[in-house]
Design a protein around this motif. Structure first.
Motif, short mmCIF file in Angstrom:
data_model
loop_
_atom_site.label_atom_id
_atom_site.label_comp_id
_atom_site.label_asym_id
_atom_site.label_seq_id
_atom_site.Cartn_x
_atom_site.Cartn_y
_atom_site.Cartn_z
N MET A 1 0.82 -1.20 0.00
CA MET A 1 0.00 0.00 0.00
C MET A 1 0.87 1.27 0.00
O MET A 1 0.60 2.20 -0.74
N LEU A 2 1.91 1.28 0.85
CA LEU A 2 2.77 2.45 0.94
C LEU A 2 3.47 2.72 -0.39
O LEU A 2 3.63 3.87 -0.78
N ASP A 3 3.88 1.67 -1.08
CA ASP A 3 4.53 1.84 -2.38
C ASP A 3 3.59 2.51 -3.39
O ASP A 3 4.01 3.35 -4.18
N VAL A 4 2.32 2.15 -3.35
CA VAL A 4 1.33 2.75 -4.25
C VAL A 4 1.19 4.24 -3.94
O VAL A 4 1.14 5.08 -4.85
N ILE A 5 1.15 4.58 -2.66
CA ILE A 5 1.04 5.98 -2.25
C ILE A 5 2.28 6.76 -2.71
O ILE A 5 2.17 7.87 -3.23
N LYS A 6 3.45 6.17 -2.52
CA LYS A 6 4.70 6.84 -2.95
C LYS A 6 4.69 7.08 -4.46
O LYS A 6 5.10 8.15 -4.91
N GLU A 7 4.23 6.11 -5.23
CA GLU A 7 4.15 6.28 -6.69
C GLU A 7 3.19 7.41 -7.05
O GLU A 7 3.45 8.19 -7.97
N ALA A 8 2.07 7.50 -6.33
CA ALA A 8 1.10 8.56 -6.61
C ALA A 8 1.68 9.93 -6.25
O ALA A 8 1.45 10.91 -6.98
N ILE A 9 2.44 10.01 -5.19
CA ILE A 9 3.04 11.28 -4.77
C ILE A 9 4.02 11.79 -5.82
O ILE A 9 4.06 12.99 -6.10
N VAL A 10 4.77 10.90 -6.41
CA VAL A 10 5.74 11.29 -7.44
C VAL A 10 5.02 11.99 -8.60
O VAL A 10 5.59 12.89 -9.24
N MET A 11 3.80 11.62 -8.86
CA MET A 11 3.05 12.20 -9.98
C MET A 11 2.46 13.58 -9.66
O MET A 11 2.01 14.28 -10.56
N LEU A 12 2.47 13.99 -8.39
CA LEU A 12 1.92 15.30 -8.02
C LEU A 12 2.86 16.42 -8.45
O LEU A 12 4.07 16.24 -8.52
N ASP A 13 2.29 17.61 -8.69
CA ASP A 13 3.15 18.76 -8.97
C ASP A 13 3.63 19.34 -7.62
O ASP A 13 3.18 18.92 -6.56
N SER A 14 4.52 20.30 -7.68
CA SER A 14 5.14 20.85 -6.46
C SER A 14 4.11 21.44 -5.50
O SER A 14 4.19 21.23 -4.28
#
Length: 172
Positions: A1-14
């Motif tokens: 689950m945490l890995d999925v959240i980390k991947e989603a965070i990378v896609m966010l803008d600043s």
């Protein structure tokens, strides 16, 4: 689950990451995981209390209240601990100590200082414990702030009790 959240965070803008950071910081404080918004310091204190409680060779430490001068934790014998966390080799400052040119005797503010070195991801890199005498020998003066600090040097590593070092695989 945490890995999925980390991947989603990378896609966010600043801007979205900053908003998320604010949300996480407030959530951590609301949950009691941190006491203040000094995230590095609070993470270091949390890691220290956890580390000491899990080691049979170390005393259990109890956090003291926010705003207690010079001290972050005590043990069952009321020995005082100052905890300094850093993501580089330099600690934050130690307030309340005499200036270098003072002729007054230095009042003992704590029995031990624990230096917690964190990686950029807030994982534990190293942890050192210095007694008061070792602290007095190694402290450095910050002229602009007019206070003392420590730098993690080879000399400090030799004089301190190494509680944890990820590079050397040392853990008490």
């Amino acid at each position: 689950m945490l890995d999925v959240i980390k991947e989603a965070i990378v896609m966010l803008d600043s801007d979205e990451k900053i908003e998320l950071y604010g949300f996480l910081r407030k959530s951590l404080k609301d949950d009691g995981a941190i006491k203040t918004y000094n995230v590095v310091g609070d993470f270091g204190e949390r890691k220290t209390l956890d580390f000491y409680s899990k080691s049979p060779l170390l005393p259990n430490l109890q956090a003291v209240g926010v705003g207690t001068k010079y001290v972050d934790a005590i043990n069952a014998n009321n020995e005082r601990y100052s905890i300094k966390a850093t993501t580089n080799k330099r600690t934050s400052v130690f307030n309340g100590l005499n200036d270098p040119d003072s002729e007054l005797p230095q009042e003992k503010k704590f029995e031990y200082v624990i230096i917690v070195m964190l990686n950029e991801d807030m994982s534990l890199k190293a942890m050192y414990e210095l007694n008061w005498e070792g602290f007095l020998l190694l402290k450095k003066w910050n002229t602009s702030k007019r206070t003392w600090y420590l730098t993690v040097t080879k000399e400090l590593e030799r004089k301190a009790k190494v509680l944890y070092d990820a590079q050397s695989d040392i853990a008490i």
